[in-house]
Design an enzyme around this catalytic site. Structure first.
Site, PDB file in Angstrom:
ATOM      1  N   HIS A   1       0.839  -1.199   0.000  1.00 60.05           N
ATOM      2  CA  HIS A   1       0.000   0.000   0.000  1.00 60.05           C
ATOM      3  C   HIS A   1       0.879   1.256   0.000  1.00 60.05           C
ATOM      4  O   HIS A   1       1.955   1.280   0.593  1.00 60.05           O
ATOM      5  CB  HIS A   1      -0.924  -0.004   1.219  1.00 60.05           C
ATOM      6  CG  HIS A   1      -2.018   1.006   1.133  1.00 60.05           C
ATOM      7  ND1 HIS A   1      -1.829   2.327   1.447  1.00 60.05           N
ATOM      8  CD2 HIS A   1      -3.322   0.885   0.738  1.00 60.05           C
ATOM      9  CE1 HIS A   1      -2.966   2.991   1.269  1.00 60.05           C
ATOM     10  NE2 HIS A   1      -3.888   2.136   0.842  1.00 60.05           N
TER      11      HIS A   1
ATOM     12  N   GLU B   1      -4.244   1.998  -7.273  1.00 62.51           N
ATOM     13  CA  GLU B   1      -4.632   3.150  -6.466  1.00 62.51           C
ATOM     14  C   GLU B   1      -3.733   4.337  -6.814  1.00 62.51           C
ATOM     15  O   GLU B   1      -2.618   4.435  -6.302  1.00 62.51           O
ATOM     16  CB  GLU B   1      -4.509   2.837  -4.972  1.00 62.51           C
ATOM     17  CG  GLU B   1      -5.486   1.808  -4.458  1.00 62.51           C
ATOM     18  CD  GLU B   1      -5.537   1.791  -2.934  1.00 62.51           C
ATOM     19  OE1 GLU B   1      -6.613   2.029  -2.396  1.00 62.51           O
ATOM     20  OE2 GLU B   1      -4.489   1.561  -2.307  1.00 62.51           O
TER      21      GLU B   1
END
Length: 244
Positions: free
Chosen positions: A93, A160
């Site tokens: 992430h 993302e």
């Protein structure tokens, strides 16, 4: 047909009472959806949440160390996650990369260890504002280095764009769709076209109940990795209905 996913990344939110209450409310209002639904609480809540988890809700960790055991203060290894029956994990992430200085090489080691252990891995990739899309190819090349083709059936990719995470900015459906299509091109170059077409690729970045439907109607997006909007169980269930 590729598997659809809706995964809530809770980050460092919810105390234990709130986490358990979410699951209990979820069980009272079963989602009518064809997607795999999942939540990723903080590590210290995983065991207790798992005790009340229904079969139709996947439990993920937000990270895992690639070393099975040793002198690594403050980390949780992939083997320790499996000890508590957590077999899915988010790796790479952007907040791990930004705040904990995780490099592509570290992410590659984590990815390799978790996949080889049989875990389902959600691999996050994304570019900062102003970076060319070719950055994604460079990143994928590094984080997937040495990972055997046979392990990719356990891999889900979450695109993302970093400029959209927690900012309220969202990539337009067209941009998100086209970028994910390009990621499939990169996967086909690294592996083959079959893998590129079989791999589920999610979108994340300020996804909410107000914009998820339009994004879900695109050809390439196979689901969503959602942050803040996943904290409310009612909103989560509304979002799940896009794959009813």
């Amino acid at each position: 047909m590729r598997t659809k996913y809706l995964i809530g990344n809770w980050k460092t939110n919810k105390d234990l009472h709130q986490a358990l209450a979410f699951v209990e409310q979820f069980k009272q209002h079963p989602a009518k959806t064809k997607a795999v639904l999942g939540i990723a609480p903080v590590h210290v809540h995983l065991t207790e949440v798992n005790k009340v988890l229904p079969n139709n809700l996947l439990l993920l960790a937000q990270d895992a160390n690639f070393i099975a055991s040793g002198s690594y203060t403050g980390t949780v290894s992939y083997t320790q996650l499996q000890d508590i029956k957590v077999n899915s994990v988010i790796i790479g992430h952007s907040e791990r990369r930004k705040y904990f200085n995780e490099t592509a090489q570290v992410i590659n080691q984590k990815l390799k260890a978790c996949l080889q252990a049989g875990m389902l891995v959600v691999l996050c990739i994304g570019e900062t504002e102003g970076q060319p899309i070719s950055f994604l190819k460079e990143d994928l090349t590094q984080v997937l280095q040495g990972i055997d083709l046979s392990l990719l059936k356990q891999l889900v990719i979450a695109y993302e764009p970093i400029w959209a995470i927690g900012t309220g900015k969202t990539a337009t459906p067209e941009i998100a769709n086209n970028t994910i299509a390009q990621i499939r091109v990169y996967l086909s170059e690294l592996y083959n076209k079959e893998i590129a077409q079989q791999t589920s690729i999610l979108y994340g970045g300020s996804v909410a109940k107000d914009n998820i439907k339009e994004l879900a109607q695109t050809e390439q997006i196979d689901g969503f990795l959602v942050g803040k909007a996943s904290l409310d169980v009612n909103d989560f269930l509304v979002m799940a209905q896009v794959y009813a």
